[in-house]
Design a protein around this motif. Sequence first.
Motif, PDB file in Angstrom:
ATOM      1  N   GLU B   4       0.842  -1.192   0.000  1.00 28.45           N
ATOM      2  CA  GLU B   4       0.000   0.000   0.000  1.00 28.45           C
ATOM      3  C   GLU B   4       0.879   1.244   0.000  1.00 28.45           C
ATOM      4  OE1 GLU B   4      -3.293   0.084  -0.181  1.00 28.45           O
ATOM      5  OE2 GLU B   4      -3.435   2.261  -0.033  1.00 28.45           O
ATOM      6  N   GLN B   6       0.513   5.740  -0.457  1.00 28.06           N
ATOM      7  CA  GLN B   6      -0.447   6.835  -0.525  1.00 28.06           C
ATOM      8  C   GLN B   6       0.277   8.163  -0.450  1.00 28.06           C
ATOM      9  OE1 GLN B   6      -3.566   6.767  -1.128  1.00 28.06           O
ATOM     10  NE2 GLN B   6      -4.562   8.550  -0.262  1.00 28.06           N
ATOM     11  N   ALA B   7      -0.134   9.102  -1.299  1.00 26.74           N
ATOM     12  CA  ALA B   7       0.317  10.488  -1.185  1.00 26.74           C
ATOM     13  C   ALA B   7      -0.836  11.295  -0.605  1.00 26.74           C
ATOM     14  CB  ALA B   7       0.717  11.038  -2.550  1.00 26.74           C
ATOM     15  N   ALA B   8      -0.583  12.007   0.461  1.00 31.29           N
ATOM     16  CA  ALA B   8      -1.648  12.735   1.154  1.00 31.29           C
ATOM     17  C   ALA B   8      -1.249  14.193   1.320  1.00 31.29           C
ATOM     18  CB  ALA B   8      -1.923  12.104   2.517  1.00 31.29           C
ATOM     19  N   VAL B   9      -1.996  15.075   0.668  1.00 34.54           N
ATOM     20  CA  VAL B   9      -1.775  16.515   0.854  1.00 34.54           C
ATOM     21  C   VAL B   9      -2.559  16.947   2.088  1.00 34.54           C
ATOM     22  CG1 VAL B   9      -2.176  18.811  -0.120  1.00 34.54           C
ATOM     23  CG2 VAL B   9      -1.303  16.970  -1.565  1.00 34.54           C
ATOM     24  N   VAL B  10      -1.861  17.410   3.100  1.00 32.28           N
ATOM     25  CA  VAL B  10      -2.505  17.750   4.371  1.00 32.28           C
ATOM     26  C   VAL B  10      -2.508  19.248   4.649  1.00 32.28           C
ATOM     27  CG1 VAL B  10      -2.141  15.504   5.451  1.00 32.28           C
ATOM     28  CG2 VAL B  10      -0.345  17.238   5.588  1.00 32.28           C
ATOM     29  N   GLU B  23      -2.747  19.266  10.037  1.00 30.38           N
ATOM     30  CA  GLU B  23      -3.809  18.474  10.651  1.00 30.38           C
ATOM     31  C   GLU B  23      -3.270  17.066  10.948  1.00 30.38           C
ATOM     32  OE1 GLU B  23      -7.422  19.106  11.419  1.00 30.38           O
ATOM     33  OE2 GLU B  23      -6.133  20.829  11.721  1.00 30.38           O
ATOM     34  N   PRO B  24      -3.755  16.433  12.004  1.00 27.37           N
ATOM     35  CA  PRO B  24      -3.302  15.069  12.327  1.00 27.37           C
ATOM     36  C   PRO B  24      -3.559  14.130  11.156  1.00 27.37           C
ATOM     37  CG  PRO B  24      -4.700  15.970  14.071  1.00 27.37           C
ATOM     38  CD  PRO B  24      -4.796  16.918  12.920  1.00 27.37           C
ATOM     39  N   TYR B  25      -2.605  13.274  10.861  1.00 34.49           N
ATOM     40  CA  TYR B  25      -2.817  12.269   9.822  1.00 34.49           C
ATOM     41  C   TYR B  25      -2.586  10.880  10.397  1.00 34.49           C
ATOM     42  CZ  TYR B  25      -3.632  10.508   5.203  1.00 34.49           C
ATOM     43  OH  TYR B  25      -4.206   9.854   4.146  1.00 34.49           O
ATOM     44  N   GLU B  26      -3.615  10.047  10.257  1.00 32.71           N
ATOM     45  CA  GLU B  26      -3.571   8.694  10.808  1.00 32.71           C
ATOM     46  C   GLU B  26      -3.062   7.732   9.741  1.00 32.71           C
ATOM     47  OE1 GLU B  26      -7.309   7.378  12.485  1.00 32.71           O
ATOM     48  OE2 GLU B  26      -6.555   5.316  12.510  1.00 32.71           O
ATOM     49  N   GLY B  28      -1.481   4.287  10.605  1.00 28.75           N
ATOM     50  CA  GLY B  28      -0.923   3.134  11.310  1.00 28.75           C
ATOM     51  C   GLY B  28      -0.561   1.987  10.376  1.00 28.75           C
ATOM     52  N   TRP B  29      -1.159   1.995   9.173  1.00 29.52           N
ATOM     53  CA  TRP B  29      -0.866   0.946   8.192  1.00 29.52           C
ATOM     54  C   TRP B  29       0.509   1.122   7.565  1.00 29.52           C
ATOM     55  CZ3 TRP B  29       0.183   2.954   3.427  1.00 29.52           C
ATOM     56  CH2 TRP B  29      -0.271   4.248   3.195  1.00 29.52           C
ATOM     57  N   ASP B  57      -2.814   9.504  20.376  1.00 31.63           N
ATOM     58  CA  ASP B  57      -4.264   9.588  20.203  1.00 31.63           C
ATOM     59  C   ASP B  57      -4.722  10.645  19.199  1.00 31.63           C
ATOM     60  OD1 ASP B  57      -3.640  11.896  21.538  1.00 31.63           O
ATOM     61  OD2 ASP B  57      -4.408  11.218  23.471  1.00 31.63           O
ATOM     62  N   MET B  59      -4.342  13.713  19.623  1.00 35.05           N
ATOM     63  CA  MET B  59      -4.668  14.937  20.371  1.00 35.05           C
ATOM     64  C   MET B  59      -3.493  15.460  21.192  1.00 35.05           C
ATOM     65  SD  MET B  59      -8.560  13.995  21.576  1.00 35.05           S
ATOM     66  CE  MET B  59      -8.124  12.467  22.404  1.00 35.05           C
ATOM     67  N   TRP B  88      -0.064   8.117  14.445  1.00 31.47           N
ATOM     68  CA  TRP B  88      -0.376   9.509  14.114  1.00 31.47           C
ATOM     69  C   TRP B  88       0.879  10.274  13.727  1.00 31.47           C
ATOM     70  CZ3 TRP B  88      -5.327  11.071  13.829  1.00 31.47           C
ATOM     71  CH2 TRP B  88      -6.291  10.311  14.493  1.00 31.47           C
TER      72      TRP B  88
END
Lengths: 295, 111
Positions: B4, B6-10, B23-26, B28-29, B57, B59, B88
Amino acid sequence: MTPDRHEIALALRLADPALSRFDPLPRIIAFDDFDRGFCGWTQLVGNYEDTLDAMHPGYAQHTQAMLSTLPMWDFGSHGGIDGSYALKIATRPQAGARNVAIKRLTFRRRGPIRLEFYFTFKPEANELSLSETDVRSVGFLYDLQTGDRDGDAWRIMPHLRFLNALNGEHVQKWQFKRRTEPFAPVGSANKTVTHYHLAPEGWEDIAGGGQKLCYNEIPTKVNWHYCRFDFDLATMQATGLACNDRELDLGGFDSMRIPAMRNLWCMLNLAFFVETDVDKRASLFIDSVCLSGDF
Amino acid sequence: MLRESQAAVVARNEEWRGASATEPYEAGWASEAIVFVRALKDAVGAPGRARVELSPDGMHWVAEGTEFPLPVRAGEVTFARVSHFGTWLRIAADLPEGAALTVLVTWHLKA
């Protein structure tokens, strides 16, 4: 008696634990189980040209969806229905903030389609309180356009949301939106426009659409809900909406209807969204999605 | 199965001033990540450095130990690698008074 192919297909689907919890139409267009990855669900980004400053702020706030185990501070990962992961769409921590995830397809035939999904929603659990009115709404939409040789040239956008709370009131009812928003040009080349179809104004109640969903008793415990939306691409009319044990009345329902646009022929986009009612992140979790069609 | 990825624009076209964070990015994978920061405009002043932060968490945040310079000129890209991060991720920075930077922040994550 020899069973026909539909009976065989039904029996096979009922024997498959992953599909058995869905009631798909004969052809499965997409079956997205987020234990297999993002399955083509991505961030809805607003239109722009020349500069990102041209993007409508309603779209600029969007961020990328996540694969989540629903990890909670007080007990750990919640997990999905039958695996570890779900798609998570989270807002920013400002009242009224929204986020959207989208899957972009086109259709092969104008006929009935059925969207089914399992979902749940929660606010960020940063307070030791029930927080049941912190999530404003969760919802979904199609963005559709007729084919380039069809006699009726329309872009059709059915919008539905479960309004959980508004300004602290626990409303819990289904709504739709048919009111279109004004289009504005983006950039200087006269090729791109934007319209903020998810603007908060203009939502209308579905008749008898009040529904109390299981929320559970603290902000970290979730329960999954089933939702089904039937739509006919031939007539561009909604034909059914169900959530858990409730069949909702779509007698007064209508979609946004916009003259066809030059680049969107046969478009079949699906999107999920979530809105927060307070200065706290709200999340919509999708365990799995099944999109099917009768063709 | 392919790994897997993934490219994630946050953060896209966000102006950072003072205490700033994505912003928090989850994820765990994912077992490894690279975060890229691109300056979309010339910085005002010297934006300084960013740090990778972890969280139990989403937070409560703690510095992971990785730091890297924020880009200064429009189009400049800086990055950091991170692995063994749990679930996270975010990056944070404390820009000096008067400094500002318009950022595009992208995570590249891989199982």
